[in-house]
Design a protein around this motif. Structure first.
Motif, PDB file in Angstrom:
ATOM      1  N   LEU A 106      59.645 -17.654 -23.305  1.00 43.97           N
ATOM      2  CA  LEU A 106      60.475 -16.505 -22.934  1.00 43.97           C
ATOM      3  C   LEU A 106      60.407 -15.426 -24.013  1.00 43.97           C
ATOM      4  O   LEU A 106      60.369 -14.226 -23.706  1.00 43.97           O
ATOM      5  N   GLY A 107      60.383 -15.852 -25.277  1.00 43.71           N
ATOM      6  CA  GLY A 107      60.250 -14.898 -26.371  1.00 43.71           C
ATOM      7  C   GLY A 107      58.936 -14.140 -26.308  1.00 43.71           C
ATOM      8  O   GLY A 107      58.876 -12.932 -26.576  1.00 43.71           O
ATOM      9  N   GLU A 108      57.883 -14.845 -25.936  1.00 46.86           N
ATOM     10  CA  GLU A 108      56.566 -14.215 -25.783  1.00 46.86           C
ATOM     11  C   GLU A 108      56.612 -13.136 -24.702  1.00 46.86           C
ATOM     12  O   GLU A 108      56.065 -12.036 -24.876  1.00 46.86           O
ATOM     13  N   LEU A 109      57.276 -13.437 -23.592  1.00 48.32           N
ATOM     14  CA  LEU A 109      57.390 -12.456 -22.512  1.00 48.32           C
ATOM     15  C   LEU A 109      58.247 -11.264 -22.957  1.00 48.32           C
ATOM     16  O   LEU A 109      57.948 -10.108 -22.630  1.00 48.32           O
ATOM     17  N   LYS A 110      59.303 -11.542 -23.707  1.00 49.69           N
ATOM     18  CA  LYS A 110      60.183 -10.462 -24.172  1.00 49.69           C
ATOM     19  C   LYS A 110      59.420  -9.480 -25.050  1.00 49.69           C
ATOM     20  O   LYS A 110      59.598  -8.250 -24.937  1.00 49.69           O
ATOM     21  N   THR A 111      58.576  -9.986 -25.948  1.00 52.77           N
ATOM     22  CA  THR A 111      57.824  -9.104 -26.845  1.00 52.77           C
ATOM     23  C   THR A 111      56.865  -8.200 -26.075  1.00 52.77           C
ATOM     24  O   THR A 111      56.438  -7.161 -26.601  1.00 52.77           O
ATOM     25  N   LYS A 112      56.542  -8.587 -24.840  1.00 55.74           N
ATOM     26  CA  LYS A 112      55.658  -7.774 -24.006  1.00 55.74           C
ATOM     27  C   LYS A 112      56.445  -6.839 -23.086  1.00 55.74           C
ATOM     28  O   LYS A 112      55.856  -6.188 -22.213  1.00 55.74           O
ATOM     29  N   GLY A 113      57.759  -6.799 -23.282  1.00 53.56           N
ATOM     30  CA  GLY A 113      58.579  -5.871 -22.509  1.00 53.56           C
ATOM     31  C   GLY A 113      59.099  -6.407 -21.199  1.00 53.56           C
ATOM     32  O   GLY A 113      59.659  -5.665 -20.392  1.00 53.56           O
ATOM     33  N   VAL A 114      58.957  -7.709 -20.971  1.00 54.98           N
ATOM     34  CA  VAL A 114      59.390  -8.309 -19.708  1.00 54.98           C
ATOM     35  C   VAL A 114      60.914  -8.472 -19.694  1.00 54.98           C
ATOM     36  O   VAL A 114      61.495  -8.975 -20.656  1.00 54.98           O
ATOM     37  N   ASP A 115      61.535  -8.036 -18.609  1.00 54.72           N
ATOM     38  CA  ASP A 115      62.977  -8.259 -18.458  1.00 54.72           C
ATOM     39  C   ASP A 115      63.324  -8.922 -17.128  1.00 54.72           C
ATOM     40  O   ASP A 115      64.481  -9.173 -16.834  1.00 54.72           O
ATOM     41  N   GLU A 116      62.302  -9.213 -16.332  1.00 51.20           N
ATOM     42  CA  GLU A 116      62.497  -9.936 -15.066  1.00 51.20           C
ATOM     43  C   GLU A 116      61.413 -10.999 -14.956  1.00 51.20           C
ATOM     44  O   GLU A 116      60.221 -10.675 -14.933  1.00 51.20           O
ATOM     45  N   VAL A 117      61.826 -12.262 -14.900  1.00 53.33           N
ATOM     46  CA  VAL A 117      60.883 -13.383 -15.013  1.00 53.33           C
ATOM     47  C   VAL A 117      60.879 -14.216 -13.741  1.00 53.33           C
ATOM     48  O   VAL A 117      61.941 -14.581 -13.221  1.00 53.33           O
ATOM     49  N   LEU A 118      59.670 -14.534 -13.273  1.00 49.52           N
ATOM     50  CA  LEU A 118      59.512 -15.531 -12.219  1.00 49.52           C
ATOM     51  C   LEU A 118      59.250 -16.866 -12.894  1.00 49.52           C
ATOM     52  O   LEU A 118      58.205 -17.067 -13.524  1.00 49.52           O
ATOM     53  N   LEU A 119      60.205 -17.764 -12.794  1.00 48.70           N
ATOM     54  CA  LEU A 119      60.072 -19.107 -13.360  1.00 48.70           C
ATOM     55  C   LEU A 119      59.342 -20.001 -12.364  1.00 48.70           C
ATOM     56  O   LEU A 119      59.773 -20.138 -11.214  1.00 48.70           O
ATOM     57  N   VAL A 120      58.246 -20.607 -12.817  1.00 50.44           N
ATOM     58  CA  VAL A 120      57.435 -21.460 -11.946  1.00 50.44           C
ATOM     59  C   VAL A 120      57.390 -22.875 -12.510  1.00 50.44           C
ATOM     60  O   VAL A 120      56.556 -23.189 -13.376  1.00 50.44           O
ATOM     61  N   PRO A 121      58.289 -23.768 -12.071  1.00 52.80           N
ATOM     62  CA  PRO A 121      58.154 -25.180 -12.452  1.00 52.80           C
ATOM     63  C   PRO A 121      56.900 -25.746 -11.775  1.00 52.80           C
ATOM     64  O   PRO A 121      56.771 -25.673 -10.546  1.00 52.80           O
TER      65      PRO A 121
END
Length: 343
Positions: A106-121
């Motif tokens: 999640l931290g990796e996505l945040k550093t790329k500017g992501v604020d909406e995440v599709l969680l894929v188990p």
């Protein structure tokens, strides 16, 4: 900005008792894996299991370990990389257990500017010890550390047409030039009580041979029903005869009723009933791992042949198959553009 978080089970850092022990501790101390009161779980896991299991598990991991590392990790990384090439969104990979944490992803996505995440188990079926624990952990990490992020979760995809198609074609490819007597769909086992705990009606799931065929809202969270449904859909897609296909469940812990029939019991039974050429598929997993490569491909073959079986074929998981990548890419890209999730 939207992004994708793929989550799989995880792995020890190395196939040594030293590294396996903390991994098993985190895994088995999860209240959704061993769902007893914490004091009792402590006794079971730290007082009993971890006294002997790390050495045995390390030996098993050593048998399947690749030069690049854990097969599950390597395969998941390859899959994530391929999916990332098919979408404009950032794609991160996390593991429920081990050092590749969901928090890091999640931290990796945040550093790329992501604020909406599709969680894929990366589990086709809903179970509290696999799919559910990933969702709960991701929500905990998001609320504690990434409150500005929004999470949307991909539903269990056990009956999705695209998934069934790529799974069926993978099985058909694995069966080429193999004149089988029987095909066994071996799913990961869970305790029977997990089925009842996941039943929102509190009365439907009786595990009596009939409840899985009677339509109910309970099926949305019933692992047993979903496993059987996957098998039925693959049978229909490939035109497999009923008498040549069956289900079983593997990887149980002792002293507790788990879903039946047990895979290892079936390996012993089949040769006695004239089944000498057996194909085994493990659709509870999308990536080959300890439970498929060691328990089924190696130990299962040994057990079946020792019981009188002759030919044995383990069919690999979907892994990073290009057709499977395209299915996942379609799901995530549809979500990006329309907000729709696969059904």
């Amino acid at each position: 900005m939207k992004g994708v978080l793929l989550v799989n089970l995880g792995s020890p850092e190395n196939p040594t008792p030293k590294d396996v022990k903390p991994y098993l501790d985190e895994f088995l101390m999860d209240e959704r894996v061993i769902d007893t009161p914490k004091w009792l779980r402590n006794i079971i896991v730290r007082g009993i299991i971890l006294q002997t299991r790390p050495k045995k598990s390390a030996a098993a991991y050593q048998k399947i370990w690749w030069e690049e590392g854990s097969p599950l990790i390597v395969i998941s990384e390859r899959f994530a990389e391929k999916v990332s090439r098919e979408t404009k969104m950032p794609v991160a990979l996390g593991m429920r257990y081990g050092s590749m944490t969901i928090k890091k992803a999640l931290g990796e996505l945040k550093t790329k500017g992501v604020d909406e995440v599709l969680l894929v188990p990366l589990y086709p079926h809903y179970a509290m010890s696999s799919y559910e624990t990933v969702v709960v952990k991701a929500m905990e990490e998001q609320q504690a550390h990434f409150s500005e992020m929004r999470l949307t979760t991909l539903p269990a995809f056990y009956k999705n047409e695209g998934y069934i198609e790529v799974l069926s074609k993978s099985i058909a490819e694995g069966l080429k030039n193999f004149d089988y007597d029987h095909i066994l769909f071996s799913y990961h086992g869970i305790p029977e009580r997990h089925i009842r705990k996941s039943d929102p009606t509190r009365f439907h799931c009786k595990i009596d041979g009939q409840c899985c065929t009677i339509n109910s809202v309970a099926h949305n969270t019933c692992y047993r029903h979903q496993c059987f449904d996957t098998t039925e859909r693959v049978k229909a897609y490939l035109g497999l005869p009923d008498e040549k296909v069956s289900n079983s469940f593997q990887s149980r812990l002792p002293n507790d009723p788990w879903l039946k029939p047990y895979t290892d019991f079936e390996f012993e039974r089949f040769p006695k009933e004239g089944i000498k050429r057996l194909a085994v598929i493990t659709p509870a997993f999308v990536s080959d791992c300890l439970e498929t490569l060691e328990e089924i491909a190696m130990e299962g073959k040994h057990q079946f042949q020792n019981a009188g079986g002759e030919d044995y074929k383990h069919i690999p998981c979907l892994n990073d198959d290009d057709a499977w990548v395209q299915v996942m890419a379609k799901w995530v890209n549809n979500w990006e553009t329309t907000g729709e999730l696969p059904s």
